[in-house]
Design a protein around this motif. Structure first.
Motif, PDB file in Angstrom:
ATOM      1  N   PHE A 166       0.876  -3.131  -6.264  1.00  0.00           N
ATOM      2  CA  PHE A 166       0.750  -2.062  -5.283  1.00  0.00           C
ATOM      3  C   PHE A 166      -0.536  -1.294  -5.536  1.00  0.00           C
ATOM      4  N   ILE A 167      -1.087  -0.771  -4.452  1.00  0.00           N
ATOM      5  CA  ILE A 167      -2.290   0.058  -4.493  1.00  0.00           C
ATOM      6  C   ILE A 167      -1.901   1.447  -4.030  1.00  0.00           C
ATOM      7  N   SER A 168      -2.307   2.478  -4.764  1.00  0.00           N
ATOM      8  CA  SER A 168      -2.026   3.855  -4.368  1.00  0.00           C
ATOM      9  C   SER A 168      -3.074   4.338  -3.381  1.00  0.00           C
ATOM     10  N   ASP A 221     -12.014  -3.778   1.095  1.00  0.00           N
ATOM     11  CA  ASP A 221     -12.682  -4.650   0.119  1.00  0.00           C
ATOM     12  C   ASP A 221     -11.993  -4.555  -1.246  1.00  0.00           C
ATOM     13  N   ILE A 222     -11.700  -3.330  -1.651  1.00  0.00           N
ATOM     14  CA  ILE A 222     -11.055  -3.099  -2.953  1.00  0.00           C
ATOM     15  C   ILE A 222      -9.638  -3.661  -2.957  1.00  0.00           C
ATOM     16  N   ILE A 223      -8.902  -3.439  -1.863  1.00  0.00           N
ATOM     17  CA  ILE A 223      -7.539  -3.967  -1.760  1.00  0.00           C
ATOM     18  C   ILE A 223      -7.541  -5.480  -1.883  1.00  0.00           C
ATOM     19  N   LEU A 277       0.877  -1.170   0.000  1.00  0.00           N
ATOM     20  CA  LEU A 277       0.000   0.000   0.000  1.00  0.00           C
ATOM     21  C   LEU A 277       0.912   1.216   0.000  1.00  0.00           C
ATOM     22  N   VAL A 278       0.821   2.043  -1.036  1.00  0.00           N
ATOM     23  CA  VAL A 278       1.775   3.131  -1.229  1.00  0.00           C
ATOM     24  C   VAL A 278       1.052   4.472  -1.161  1.00  0.00           C
ATOM     25  N   ASP A 279       1.370   5.247  -0.149  1.00  0.00           N
ATOM     26  CA  ASP A 279       0.871   6.613  -0.043  1.00  0.00           C
ATOM     27  C   ASP A 279       1.371   7.406  -1.254  1.00  0.00           C
ATOM     28  N   PRO A 330      -7.232  -4.813 -12.426  1.00  0.00           N
ATOM     29  CA  PRO A 330      -7.738  -3.535 -11.935  1.00  0.00           C
ATOM     30  C   PRO A 330      -9.161  -3.671 -11.394  1.00  0.00           C
ATOM     31  N   VAL A 331      -9.420  -2.972 -10.308  1.00  0.00           N
ATOM     32  CA  VAL A 331     -10.779  -2.916  -9.747  1.00  0.00           C
ATOM     33  C   VAL A 331     -11.378  -1.579 -10.174  1.00  0.00           C
ATOM     34  N   LEU A 332     -12.420  -1.645 -10.974  1.00  0.00           N
ATOM     35  CA  LEU A 332     -12.992  -0.441 -11.566  1.00  0.00           C
ATOM     36  C   LEU A 332     -14.063   0.134 -10.657  1.00  0.00           C
ATOM     37  N   SER A 333     -14.142   1.467 -10.659  1.00  0.00           N
ATOM     38  CA  SER A 333     -15.144   2.141  -9.835  1.00  0.00           C
ATOM     39  C   SER A 333     -16.477   2.169 -10.584  1.00  0.00           C
ATOM     40  N   ASN A 334     -17.522   2.530  -9.862  1.00  0.00           N
ATOM     41  CA  ASN A 334     -18.845   2.646 -10.481  1.00  0.00           C
ATOM     42  C   ASN A 334     -19.229   4.105 -10.710  1.00  0.00           C
ATOM     43  N   ARG A 335     -18.204   4.981 -10.779  1.00  0.00           N
ATOM     44  CA  ARG A 335     -18.505   6.393 -11.047  1.00  0.00           C
ATOM     45  C   ARG A 335     -19.138   6.528 -12.411  1.00  0.00           C
TER      46      ARG A 335
END
Length: 426
Positions: free
Chosen positions: A130-132, A409-411, A111-113, A420-425
């Motif tokens: 890695f997840i931002s 949940d996304i991580i 997990l990267v800030d 990739p986990v896509l958003s529902n925007r």
């Protein structure tokens, strides 16, 4: 079970939400290891998480406190330059030390800030995902969005576009040294060189503490970007004594200038004087930088403490006076508390601009800070219903956003799917 590594910046505004994510991951059965300089080790261990020390020779015990003390005296561009230089020094340490340490530790994902530049390249070099994580305002650049270090309002016009471009040119110039540093390592590691500032961020998932409604209208965020709301976990907060019996029952004004830009005594004096005669009770948290007994006597006899249990006090507050740090801002909105912001540096002017844009508070720029201007802003926010109503609207949005649970949940989905986990925007 996945072994997550978290090489978080040590500043409270960054490490506290990361600890919240780490606690939730550990609760779900994962292994979590923080990679921290000595000054931050105890905070991680107190939350029940593993901590592997890095930078012991470069950043010995006490060195971070000295740096924060220096930063706390600065404001504006000088403070931003100081912060950028420090980010570069930490990035050099991460690039030098982390590849071997993370490999030996057997970490499966990072997990990267967004502030922890270089850590994403370490993950790529080690071929681990890695997840931002955006613990400050999101850094993702769009030319229709003002740079986060400015207090500029959202202006979707050619003039606003030109203004924004000039701001981004300045930040690119100031941050060029650590871009060069990261690219030197990427070249050694046979990784593609970065050309765009947005290259630093994960293609799998990017998580922001902001709700989407507390951000200017974005048009070009990646599909894997998620506005989850703030990352809050009680285990990430140290227990703090507070004399609740001294609260009078009057409308409570909570004032905090955070844990970094908090050594300018004249700001606390101005806040105290501005609240005199308002039929309110003022509580001032010094954020650990100063001791109440060393302060001069403040007008109106406010209740002054070195540290405050912020989450508990915000449940009782009618108004927050803040430096517009993102964590304090979001925690105030989580409780439906409107604000008066006095931004100092870094992303605080950008947070304050969004606060004004949403109508949940007033902004008094440091250059215009005086007792009269601050008192007038406080009176408006306390008396006009719209500020409270807009804060409550954002409170409802944050309640629905999902926070730390949705973020984890996304991580987990990223790690289990490798995609990739896509958003529902929309």
């Amino acid at each position: 079970m996945t072994h997550f590594g978290i090489p978080s910046p040590s500043e409270t505004g960054h490490i506290t939400p990361m600890i919240a994510l780490g606690c939730e991951l550990q609760k779900r059965g994962h292994k979590v290891t923080f990679f921290q300089v000595p000054d931050s080790q105890q905070k991680v261990l107190s939350a029940g998480l593993n901590c592997h020390l890095i930078g012991e020779s470069e950043f010995p015990i006490g060195s971070m406190s000295q740096r924060y003390a220096e930063l706390g005296k600065l404001s504006g561009l000088s403070a931003m330059r100081y912060s950028i230089q420090f980010v570069q020094q930490v990035a050099a340490m991460n690039l030098r030390e982390l590849p071997h340490i993370i490999k030996v530790a057997g970490v499966d994902a990072l997990l990267v800030d967004q502030v922890a530049r270089g850590c994403e390249s370490v993950a790529e070099y080690l071929s681990i995902p890695f997840i931002s994580v955006c613990n400050a305002l999101l850094f993702n650049r769009e030319t229709n969005i003002p740079p986060l270090f400015t207090n500029w309002s959202y202006k979707p016009s050619w003039l606003g576009y030109l203004r924004n471009q000039m701001g981004y040119s300045l930040i690119s110039y100031l941050s060029q040294p650590f871009k060069n540093l990261v690219n030197e390592y990427r070249q050694q590691w046979k990784l593609p060189l970065y050309s765009s500032p947005n290259d630093y961020y994960s293609k799998l998932a990017q998580l922001s503490q902001q709700p989407a409604e507390f951000e200017f209208p974005r048009q070009h965020l990646p599909q894997c970007f998620h506005f989850t709301g703030p990352f809050i976990n009680s285990a990430s907060r140290e227990s703090v004594y507070f004399p609740f019996e001294k609260l009078t029952g009057q409308p409570l004004i909570y004032a905090s200038m955070g844990t970094l830009q908090n050594r300018q005594v004249e700001i606390f004096q101005c806040i105290a004087e501005a609240c005199v005669g308002l039929d309110t009770q003022l509580v001032i948290s010094l954020g650990g930088a100063l001791s109440p007994e060393l302060l001069p006597s403040l007008p109106g006899e406010p209740l002054v403490v070195k540290y405050a249990p912020q989450l508990e006090l915000l449940k009782k507050a009618s108004l927050t006076i803040t430096h517009a740090g993102l964590n304090t801002t979001l925690e105030s909105l989580l409780n439906g508390v409107p604000m008066v912001a006095i931004p100092i540096t870094n992303d605080q002017p950008g947070v304050a601009a969004r606060l004004a844009w949403t109508g949940a508070g007033e902004v008094v720029p440091l250059a215009k800070l005086n007792v009269s201007n601050l008192r007038n802003a406080i009176k408006r926010v306390l008396k006009e219903d719209s500020y409270k109503q807009n804060a409550v609207k954002l409170q409802a949005v944050i309640d629905r956003a999902g926070g730390v649970s949705r973020a984890v949940d996304i991580i987990e989905q990223v790690v289990s799917s490798g995609k990739p986990v896509l958003s529902n925007r929309a």
